[in-house]
Write an enzyme that holds these catalytic residues in place. Structure first.
Site, mmCIF file in Angstrom:
data_model
loop_
_atom_site.group_PDB
_atom_site.id
_atom_site.type_symbol
_atom_site.label_atom_id
_atom_site.label_comp_id
_atom_site.label_asym_id
_atom_site.label_seq_id
_atom_site.Cartn_x
_atom_site.Cartn_y
_atom_site.Cartn_z
ATOM 1 N N LYS A 212 0.862 -1.185 0.000
ATOM 2 C CA LYS A 212 0.000 0.000 0.000
ATOM 3 C C LYS A 212 0.893 1.227 0.000
ATOM 4 O O LYS A 212 1.697 1.422 0.906
ATOM 5 C CB LYS A 212 -0.897 -0.021 1.233
ATOM 6 C CG LYS A 212 -1.751 1.224 1.364
ATOM 7 C CD LYS A 212 -2.759 1.095 2.481
ATOM 8 C CE LYS A 212 -3.537 2.378 2.651
ATOM 9 N NZ LYS A 212 -4.497 2.300 3.754
ATOM 10 N N LYS A 265 -2.168 -1.436 -3.932
ATOM 11 C CA LYS A 265 -3.046 -0.284 -3.842
ATOM 12 C C LYS A 265 -2.231 1.001 -3.887
ATOM 13 O O LYS A 265 -1.229 1.065 -3.183
ATOM 14 C CB LYS A 265 -3.799 -0.381 -2.511
ATOM 15 C CG LYS A 265 -4.676 0.778 -2.173
ATOM 16 C CD LYS A 265 -5.228 0.615 -0.791
ATOM 17 C CE LYS A 265 -5.996 1.867 -0.467
ATOM 18 N NZ LYS A 265 -6.316 1.981 0.924
HETATM 19 C C1 PBG Z 1 -7.403 3.094 5.794
HETATM 20 C C2 PBG Z 1 -7.662 3.054 4.342
HETATM 21 C C3 PBG Z 1 -7.489 4.067 3.371
HETATM 22 C C4 PBG Z 1 -7.960 3.551 2.156
HETATM 23 C C5 PBG Z 1 -8.373 2.241 2.407
HETATM 24 N N1 PBG Z 1 -8.157 1.942 3.749
HETATM 25 C C6 PBG Z 1 -7.056 5.469 3.513
HETATM 26 C C7 PBG Z 1 -5.670 5.805 3.817
HETATM 27 O O1 PBG Z 1 -4.777 4.980 3.905
HETATM 28 O O2 PBG Z 1 -5.492 7.014 4.044
HETATM 29 C C8 PBG Z 1 -8.016 4.305 0.859
HETATM 30 C C9 PBG Z 1 -9.064 3.856 -0.096
HETATM 31 C C10 PBG Z 1 -9.394 4.826 -1.162
HETATM 32 O O3 PBG Z 1 -8.749 5.870 -1.347
HETATM 33 O O4 PBG Z 1 -10.370 4.538 -1.874
HETATM 34 N N2 PBG Z 1 -6.100 3.297 6.163
#
Ligand code: PBG
Length: 340
Positions: A212, A265
């Protein structure tokens, strides 16, 4: 010997021919629909930067899941907007948390749907970070006036693991089928696996947000989930966008710790990472088409600069072609309608 013997256009002449030789296909079963669940009832509040995406109270979320399931989408992933936030993310792990309640309602009212639980603390922490914050005493006191700067606070790793494990067990107890940690703390997959096993959930799979990236494409999500960090950013735990070899290490470690499925992601700006992960690992691979990817397509479409349905389907198909077997996408329902 090439032209005129070989004419690749021969197989492109009709849709029937094109369909015969198409290498990649989309199916509703491969899509996962993210939902933002909020307190109250009868609430369906559109997210400003994500037209077509809503904060839903539990009753509305149940309706949405039923409609999406009827279109062939098997899974949803839940995000929660709690009543209250604090410094230990109580709303994430309490038995009557918003996602726990939503899961019980969905599982009792919709047959044959998989509920994934996003495990993270940011939506439930008053400071909006994904782990416990340890700040220097002087910056804590002055927090309201002047937010602490990077070297005055730390998102502490190991103490956060206990809260993530507790959250995962609580979600499993409420009926969540798949635990999906997105916090990017080191060692969380192992800690969660251990806690689930110790509580009798050895059959509950973990879908790890393994690679991520710290991405500007999460902007609209933070509005939808009210989870923007109140100071600083997530660069000390999410990955640097330039790093693909490190992404492979992240995935490798999560597999060692017991991940059943892995995720990359965001999706579209990171297709090379998806392709490399597909090549290297044999676990089911997911990709998350995130909020900013969705918002860009919607914004351009609303200006009539692009054909929305066409770009939506193309973006999803290309994420599959890169190697993702599942796609988490705000388009799950709309795409399933077009696939029907
Ligand atoms: C929680 C999380 C996030 C997303 C999914 N789980 C936000 C982040 O990391 O700030 C992002 C999903 C999206 O942008 O659609 N940490």
């Amino acid at each position: 010997m090439a032209f005129p013997t070989h004419r690749l256009r021969r197989l492109r002449r009709t849709e029937t021919l094109r369909s015969l030789v198409r290498e990649t296909r989309l199916t509703p079963e491969s899509l996962v629909y993210p939902l933002f669940v909020c307190p109250g009832s009868g609430i369906r509040k559109e997210v400003r930067s994500m037209p077509g995406v809503f904060n839903l109270s539990i009753d509305e979320a149940v309706k949405e899941v039923r409609a999406t399931r009827a279109l062939g989408v098997l899974s949803v992933i839940l995000f929660g907007l709690p009543d209250k936030k604090d410094e230990v993310a109580t709303g994430a792990w309490t038995a009557d948390g918003i996602v726990q309640k939503a899961t019980r309602a969905i599982k009792s009212e919709v047959r044959d749907v998989l509920v994934m639980g996003d495990v993270c603390l940011c939506e439930y922490m008053s400071h909006g970070h994904c782990g416990i914050v340890k700040a220097a005493p002087q910056s804590l006191g002055a927090a309201a006036a002047a937010p602490p700067v990077t070297d005055e606070y730390e998102i502490v790793n190991d103490p956060s693991l206990e809260l993530l494990a507790r959250t995962s067990v609580s979600l499993a107890q409420s009926g969540v089928d798949i635990i999906a940690p997105s916090d990017m703390m080191d060692g969380r997959v192992g800690a969660i696996r251990q806690a689930l096993d110790a509580s009798g959930f050895e059959n509950t799979p973990i879908l790890s947000y393994a690679a991520k990236f710290s991405s500007g494409f999460y902007g609209p999500f933070r509005e939808a989930a009210d989870s923007a960090p109140q100071f600083g950013d997530r660069r000390s735990y999410q990955m640097d966008p330039g790093n693909i070899r490190e992404a492979m290490r992240e995935i490798e470690l999560d597999i060692e710790e017991g991940a059943d499925m892995i995720m990359v992601k965001p999706a579209m700006p990171y297709l090379d990472v998806i392709a490399a992960a597909r090549e290297r690992f044999d676990l089911p691979l997911a990709a998350y088409q995130v909020s900013g990817e969705y918002a860009m397509i919607e914004a351009a479409a609303r200006n009539q600069w692009i054909d929305r349905d066409r770009v939506m389907m193309e973006s999803l198909l290309c994420i599959r072609r890169a190697g993702a077997s599942m796609i988490l996408t705000y388009y799950a329902k709309e795409a399933a309608k077009l696939l029907a």
